[in-house]
Write a protein that holds these residues in place. Structure first.
Motif, PDB file in Angstrom:
ATOM      1  N   ALA A  22       0.818  -1.214  -0.009  1.00 21.34           N
ATOM      2  CA  ALA A  22      -0.198   0.079  -0.166  1.00 21.34           C
ATOM      3  C   ALA A  22       0.606   1.331   0.019  1.00 21.34           C
ATOM      4  N   SER A  23       2.047   1.178   0.445  1.00 19.22           N
ATOM      5  CA  SER A  23       2.935   2.295   0.635  1.00 19.22           C
ATOM      6  C   SER A  23       3.811   2.584  -0.774  1.00 19.22           C
ATOM      7  N   ARG A  24       3.907   1.734  -1.563  1.00 23.70           N
ATOM      8  CA  ARG A  24       4.867   1.645  -2.747  1.00 23.70           C
ATOM      9  C   ARG A  24       4.344   2.570  -3.793  1.00 23.70           C
ATOM     10  N   TRP A  25       3.122   2.789  -4.034  1.00 26.07           N
ATOM     11  CA  TRP A  25       2.727   3.741  -5.153  1.00 26.07           C
ATOM     12  C   TRP A  25       3.026   5.452  -4.756  1.00 26.07           C
ATOM     13  N   PRO A  26       2.949   5.594  -3.492  1.00 25.87           N
ATOM     14  CA  PRO A  26       3.166   7.085  -3.147  1.00 25.87           C
ATOM     15  C   PRO A  26       4.546   7.159  -3.373  1.00 25.87           C
ATOM     16  N   VAL A  27       5.278   6.270  -2.729  1.00 29.57           N
ATOM     17  CA  VAL A  27       6.846   6.559  -2.826  1.00 29.57           C
ATOM     18  C   VAL A  27       7.257   6.563  -4.266  1.00 29.57           C
ATOM     19  N   TRP A  28       6.967   5.558  -5.162  1.00 27.93           N
ATOM     20  CA  TRP A  28       7.359   5.722  -6.596  1.00 27.93           C
ATOM     21  C   TRP A  28       6.900   6.884  -7.166  1.00 27.93           C
ATOM     22  N   SER A  29       5.680   7.406  -6.809  1.00 26.11           N
ATOM     23  CA  SER A  29       5.201   8.638  -7.573  1.00 26.11           C
ATOM     24  C   SER A  29       6.293   9.757  -7.078  1.00 26.11           C
ATOM     25  N   SER A  30       6.542   9.894  -5.734  1.00 24.08           N
ATOM     26  CA  SER A  30       7.224  11.013  -5.464  1.00 24.08           C
ATOM     27  C   SER A  30       8.721  10.860  -6.179  1.00 24.08           C
ATOM     28  N   LEU A  31       9.581   9.700  -6.383  1.00 20.64           N
ATOM     29  CA  LEU A  31      10.646   9.362  -6.945  1.00 20.64           C
ATOM     30  C   LEU A  31      10.574   9.886  -8.183  1.00 20.64           C
ATOM     31  N   LEU A  32       9.669   9.559  -8.831  1.00 14.75           N
ATOM     32  CA  LEU A  32       9.627  10.119 -10.320  1.00 14.75           C
ATOM     33  C   LEU A  32       9.324  11.256 -10.418  1.00 14.75           C
ATOM     34  N   ILE A  33       8.606  12.053  -9.649  1.00 23.04           N
ATOM     35  CA  ILE A  33       8.112  13.359  -9.532  1.00 23.04           C
ATOM     36  C   ILE A  33       9.531  14.389  -9.181  1.00 23.04           C
ATOM     37  N   TYR A  34      10.427  13.958  -8.144  1.00 20.71           N
ATOM     38  CA  TYR A  34      11.393  14.767  -7.555  1.00 20.71           C
ATOM     39  C   TYR A  34      12.598  14.598  -8.758  1.00 20.71           C
ATOM     40  N   ARG A  35      12.867  13.431  -9.414  1.00 21.83           N
ATOM     41  CA  ARG A  35      13.614  13.328 -10.482  1.00 21.83           C
ATOM     42  C   ARG A  35      13.498  14.230 -11.704  1.00 21.83           C
TER      43      ARG A  35
END
Length: 79
Positions: free
Chosen positions: A25-38
């Protein structure tokens, strides 16, 4: 600034490993953040590293387009 961006990218790559190990349940928000900050790092580079007088940001439409990619990566459980 170039060194800091290189350093940030290094840590984002390490974070990918950890993101795949998180609770599902936590993976999608973390991946979203990683992509946006990149993408913000890309915007800083596109601004010739001028982060004092130019705003580095990702447009809302581009963020929305990243969500399916983030979701698909969140389903992966790479080791």
């Amino acid at each position: 600034m170039k060194e800091q961006i290189t350093r940030a990218r290094f840590y984002f790559n390490l974070a990918e490993e950890g993101a795949s190990q998180l609770n599902k349940a936590s993976r999608w928000p973390v991946w979203s953040s990683l992509l946006i900050y990149r993408n913000i790092l890309d915007a800083i580079e596109d601004n010739d590293y001028d982060n004092l007088t130019k705003r580095a940001y990702v447009r809302r439409a581009k963020k929305l387009l990243m969500l399916p990619l983030a979701y698909s990566r969140s389903l992966s459980t790479r080791s």
